[in-house]
Design a protein around this motif. Structure first.
Motif, PDB file in Angstrom:
ATOM      1  N   LEU A  85      -6.258  -3.786   6.178  1.00 24.16           N
ATOM      2  CA  LEU A  85      -5.789  -3.926   7.540  1.00 24.16           C
ATOM      3  C   LEU A  85      -6.235  -3.616   8.890  1.00 24.16           C
ATOM      4  N   GLY A  86      -7.440  -2.416   8.821  1.00 29.62           N
ATOM      5  CA  GLY A  86      -7.369  -2.105  10.281  1.00 29.62           C
ATOM      6  C   GLY A  86      -6.327  -1.190   9.667  1.00 29.62           C
ATOM      7  N   ASP A  87      -5.544  -0.907  10.023  1.00 30.45           N
ATOM      8  CA  ASP A  87      -4.674   0.813   9.503  1.00 30.45           C
ATOM      9  C   ASP A  87      -4.532   2.198   9.238  1.00 30.45           C
ATOM     10  N   PRO A  88      -5.753   3.227  10.561  1.00 30.12           N
ATOM     11  CA  PRO A  88      -5.780   4.144  10.038  1.00 30.12           C
ATOM     12  C   PRO A  88      -4.709   4.954  10.085  1.00 30.12           C
ATOM     13  N   GLU A  89      -3.443   5.102  10.404  1.00 33.68           N
ATOM     14  CA  GLU A  89      -2.118   5.865  10.042  1.00 33.68           C
ATOM     15  C   GLU A  89      -2.250   6.163   8.569  1.00 33.68           C
ATOM     16  N   LEU A  90      -2.542   4.742   8.056  1.00 34.50           N
ATOM     17  CA  LEU A  90      -1.830   4.147   6.642  1.00 34.50           C
ATOM     18  C   LEU A  90      -3.246   4.893   6.365  1.00 34.50           C
ATOM     19  N   GLU A  91      -4.115   4.126   6.503  1.00 35.57           N
ATOM     20  CA  GLU A  91      -5.920   5.069   5.848  1.00 35.57           C
ATOM     21  C   GLU A  91      -5.770   6.789   5.509  1.00 35.57           C
ATOM     22  N   ILE A  92      -5.382   6.948   7.014  1.00 34.53           N
ATOM     23  CA  ILE A  92      -5.623   8.662   6.420  1.00 34.53           C
ATOM     24  C   ILE A  92      -4.341   9.340   5.420  1.00 34.53           C
ATOM     25  N   GLU A  93      -2.982   8.710   5.535  1.00 37.21           N
ATOM     26  CA  GLU A  93      -2.471   9.082   4.492  1.00 37.21           C
ATOM     27  C   GLU A  93      -2.781   8.619   3.026  1.00 37.21           C
ATOM     28  N   ALA A 113       0.490  -1.087   0.225  1.00 38.07           N
ATOM     29  CA  ALA A 113       0.024   0.156  -0.279  1.00 38.07           C
ATOM     30  C   ALA A 113       0.855   0.731  -0.105  1.00 38.07           C
ATOM     31  N   ARG A 114       1.660   1.224   0.833  1.00 39.20           N
ATOM     32  CA  ARG A 114       2.549   2.590   1.218  1.00 39.20           C
ATOM     33  C   ARG A 114       3.582   2.476  -0.348  1.00 39.20           C
ATOM     34  N   ALA A 115       4.066   1.646  -0.876  1.00 35.70           N
ATOM     35  CA  ALA A 115       4.823   1.390  -2.540  1.00 35.70           C
ATOM     36  C   ALA A 115       3.890   2.467  -3.331  1.00 35.70           C
ATOM     37  N   LEU A 116       2.188   1.741  -3.173  1.00 37.13           N
ATOM     38  CA  LEU A 116       1.540   2.499  -3.925  1.00 37.13           C
ATOM     39  C   LEU A 116       1.685   3.573  -3.386  1.00 37.13           C
ATOM     40  N   LEU A 117       1.193   4.282  -2.452  1.00 33.24           N
ATOM     41  CA  LEU A 117       0.668   5.976  -2.479  1.00 33.24           C
ATOM     42  C   LEU A 117       2.242   6.534  -3.335  1.00 33.24           C
ATOM     43  N   ASP A 118       3.872   6.000  -3.171  1.00 40.98           N
ATOM     44  CA  ASP A 118       4.777   6.726  -3.381  1.00 40.98           C
ATOM     45  C   ASP A 118       4.538   6.569  -5.206  1.00 40.98           C
ATOM     46  N   LEU A 119       3.805   5.608  -5.988  1.00 38.24           N
ATOM     47  CA  LEU A 119       4.046   5.606  -7.367  1.00 38.24           C
ATOM     48  C   LEU A 119       2.600   6.364  -7.457  1.00 38.24           C
TER      49      LEU A 119
END
Length: 763
Positions: free
Chosen positions: A498-506, A465-471
């Motif tokens: 994943l239920g990851d609120p920090e990642l969802e916010i970004e 997910a983070r790599a997709l954000l960077d992309l």
């Protein structure tokens, strides 16, 4: 060695002819009887000049001899000049200077007198003889300060020049002059002078030869001597030989001397740790590096590494152009690399490079967390075996990233060539912010795809997910907004699963950017308001401030001015509370845009300049170019068209360089506006049309609205009513499609004016 001595019975202004002596000391003496006070004499005695150079070869001995032959500085020393003595003959580990003292005394002392054998007595006798003599003494090739102390003339008008392969400390009052390599023109002149007249020289070939020699005087001297020894060679033949050697030091030889031997003298004087540091530095591909990187290469502790680096500096095997930033001369690098290949295994070198690459990834991660504190992170593997640099604040972290940008790029290249894939994916994620900040998204994009594929293959959904954000960020900067939205939507789905609120916010914050760029303001507003409600419960002030700022932008483009002003004020308050400069100047930039829309051009200029002053403390070239382009827009409204044109043109050049087509379209349109404001509507038309064409191509809806409207006005100015009407209708239609009501209204007024054959009011 030669020496000359003034006959004491003759005039001191007429030195006698030179004579030879096995002592190897030359003299240049003034008559006795200098009656300055002891303090002044002592100060003159301590005026030492230590010439070092590049581990030998920079011409220290020659410089010392030149001073002796020239009679000192400004002709102030007019008596004897001692061009020796054989300090180099003393123990290289810093043993007794008795031999040099004996040589001095045989030159100056009364003939037939038996000399003492004790060092202290020799020193006392030397100082008594030198007390009333005004001389320039050259102590060549000293190894340590202790050798030199015994040879100082004490309370005497004598001046002393010391040459050494290392920096000499512990000599109070000494003035150190380190000899560096020659400027290119001086290096060419040295080669030509050594070669003499012969017709075998070509200046361009000489320039290449001295470059290969690293502009080092001894290397140039050896190269010229080698050419002189081969009567059939020309400079082309010598250049071919040096180039064919691939930069090997053994090509720098002349039958009697080799540069490698000179370097070896300094290398063999090092201890085991210092030798290890010297060899491992040659593995570093960067031009400059810091002590932490060297510690990673060697596996030594940071204190041990710093001590070794200091000794390498002392012996001129290393340079320090700026504090704690080191560099190695090309010739020394080649020598150190040859030692590494001879003395270390391939496994050792590979392990050292792996540690270096891991160090740079971890250190960059630490710095980037300060520079971009809101990013959701995939943490790199820990490097507990090394010490990472500490950063006092965001500016120090950002400066480190800038200083190390070349080395960080080399780190990515190393992982691309050597793997493993996991380390490459981690490094790409860590360094995406740097690549974006320096305006190189094209470098990152293919690597980001590779990283996303890797995380998918190993089943790490958070990292993917983070790599997709960077992309998605890279896609956005190349104006591929649909691809950006698709990548960021996929990342958002993974974050929710994943239920990851920090990642969802970004994910929400990132997806709002291409939604804004494509004019989907209502969708953007709904996403942000849902997220803000959650953030207010969590209490994350930085993320709350970001949400306020984005909501302000959304309401501004929806022509809801009061709501936009409210959210911008809230954002500025929150960013100030957490001391986030990037957020502050971003909000000021948006408030300036609001001021323009409400007709407050002066207020807009003030807000933009304040934002720019904050942004200048950072180094994000994209942000700086954007702020300057926006300031240009405010200046156009104030009639400052010359400054506006300059700012917009510089921004245009940058955006073209980095392939940011959306901002390129904006800059083109701003330049057109400036020309039109200056009464040059004919020049403005092709700029507006180019901006509009580009905006259509990349589906940048907001930019289509502005460029079409400005094109309508410029065509209207030049009497092209039909074309003006077509552009005005395009602007109106797109404004209505994206919900930009203010822009739709101004387009309607222009259409009405054209159809009624009257000029509209600019809006």
């Amino acid at each position: 060695m030669r020496w000359s001595r003034t006959d004491e019975a003759s005039s001191p202004k007429a030195p006698a002819a030179a004579a030879s002596t096995s002592a190897g000391v030359g003299a240049f003496q003034e008559e006795p009887g200098d009656h300055r006070d002891d303090h002044e004499q002592d100060e003159r005695k301590r005026h030492l000049r230590g010439g070092g150079g590049l581990a030998g070869g920079a011409g220290a001995a020659t410089a010392g001899a030149g001073l002796a032959g020239g009679g000192g500085r400004g002709g102030s020393v007019t008596g004897q000049a001692l061009t020796g003595p054989s300090v180099k003959g003393a123990d290289r580990a810093g043993g007794s200077p008795d031999r040099a003292l004996t040589t001095l005394l045989r030159v100056l002392g009364p003939e037939g007198r038996e000399l003492p054998r004790d060092t202290d007595e020799l020193t006392a006798l030397w100082r008594s003889l030198a007390r009333d003599r005004r001389m320039l003494v050259v102590l060549d090739d000293a190894d340590c300060s202790e050798q030199v102390r015994q040879l100082l003339p004490g309370a005497s008008p004598t001046a002393v020049v010391v040459t050494s392969r290392r920096r000499l400390t512990g000599l109070p009052g000494a003035r150190t002059v380190s000899l560096d390599v020659l400027p290119p023109e001086d290096a060419i002149a040295l080669f030509v002078r050594r070669l003499g007249a012969g017709g075998r020289a070509d200046r361009s070939e000489i320039a290449d030869i001295v470059r290969i020699c690293g502009y080092l005087p001894l290397a140039i001297e050896i190269a010229a001597s080698r050419l002189l020894a081969r009567s059939s060679w020309t400079t082309a033949d010598l250049l071919k030989q040096l180039a064919a050697g691939g930069g090997r030091l053994d090509e720098l030889r002349d039958g009697e001397r080799t540069l490698e031997h000179v370097f070896a003298l300094s290398y063999h004087a090092l201890d085991t740790e210092q030798r290890l540091v010297f060899r491992r530095i040659s593995l570093h591909t960067g031009m400059e590096f810091g002590p932490h990187a060297v510690a990673a290469l060697t596996g030594l502790s940071l204190p041990a590494t710093e001590r070794a680096l200091e000794q390498l500096l002392t012996r001129h095997l290393l340079s320090e152009p700026t504090p704690h930033r080191f560099t190695l001369h090309d010739l020394l690098r080649r020598y150190a690399r040859s030692l590494s290949e001879e003395e270390e295994t391939e496994h050792d070198s590979r392990a050292a490079l792996e540690r270096l690459a891991t160090f740079y990834t971890c250190a960059a991660d630490r710095a980037d967390r300060l520079v971009h504190p809101y990013r959701s992170r995939t943490s790199p593997d820990s490097a507990e075996w090394t010490t990472l640099p500490e950063f006092d604040d965001v500016h120090a972290a950002e400066q480190w990233l800038i200083d190390e940008s070349g080395n960080l790029s080399d780190t990515l290249d190393w992982f691309v060539r050597n793997g493993p894939e996991r380390q490459l994916a981690l490094a790409v994620h860590v360094l995406t912010g740097l690549l974006d900040m320096r305006g190189h998204p094209a470098t990152a994009e293919p690597l980001l795809r590779r990283a996303a594929d890797h995380w998918a293959a190993v089943g790490d959904r958070g990292a993917r997910a983070r790599a997709l954000l960077d992309l998605g960020v890279a896609h956005g900067h190349h104006s591929r907004y649909e691809e950006a939205i698709a990548a960021e939507r996929e990342a958002l789905e993974l974050a929710r699963a994943l239920g990851d609120p920090e990642l969802e916010i970004e994910c929400v914050n990132q997806i709002c950017i291409p939604l804004w760029q494509t004019g989907r303001y209502a969708v953007m507003r709904d996403l942000q308001k849902q997220m803000l409600a959650s953030l207010l419960q969590i209490g994350d002030k930085l993320q709350i401030a970001r949400s306020y700022n984005v909501l302000g932008v959304t309401h501004l483009h929806l022509s809801e001015i009061d709501s936009a002003r409210h959210y911008f004020n809230c954002a500025l308050t929150e960013f100030t509370a957490v001391n986030n400069e990037r957020g502050i100047f971003s909000t000021l930039n948006n408030m300036a845009e609001l001021a323009i829309r409400t007709g407050d051009q002066k207020g807009a200029e003030q807000a933009y300049r304040k934002a720019l002053s904050l942004a200048l403390r950072r180094s994000d070239r994209r942000e700086l170019a954007t702020l300057r382009m926006n300031l240009a827009n405010a200046l156009i409204g104030l009639g400052k068209t010359d400054e506006a044109l300059s700012l917009a043109q510089h921004s245009l050049d940058f955006f073209r360089t980095v392939g940011d087509r959306r901002r390129e379209a904006i800059a083109l349109n701003r330049i057109g506006r400036a020309h039109r404001a200056a009464g040059r509507s004919e020049q403005a038309i092709p700029l507006h049309v180019a901006a509009l064409t580009l905006a259509r191509r990349i589906n940048a809806a907001g930019e289509v609205v502005d460029a079409a409207y400005d094109a309508a006005l410029a065509h209207m100015d030049t009497g092209r009513a039909a074309q003006a009407l077509a552009y005005a209708k395009e602007s109106c239609q797109m404004s209505m499609q994206i919900g930009a009501h203010a822009e739709a209204d101004r387009a309607f007024r222009t259409i009405a004016a054209l159809q009624g054959n009257r000029r509209p009011t600019a809006g």
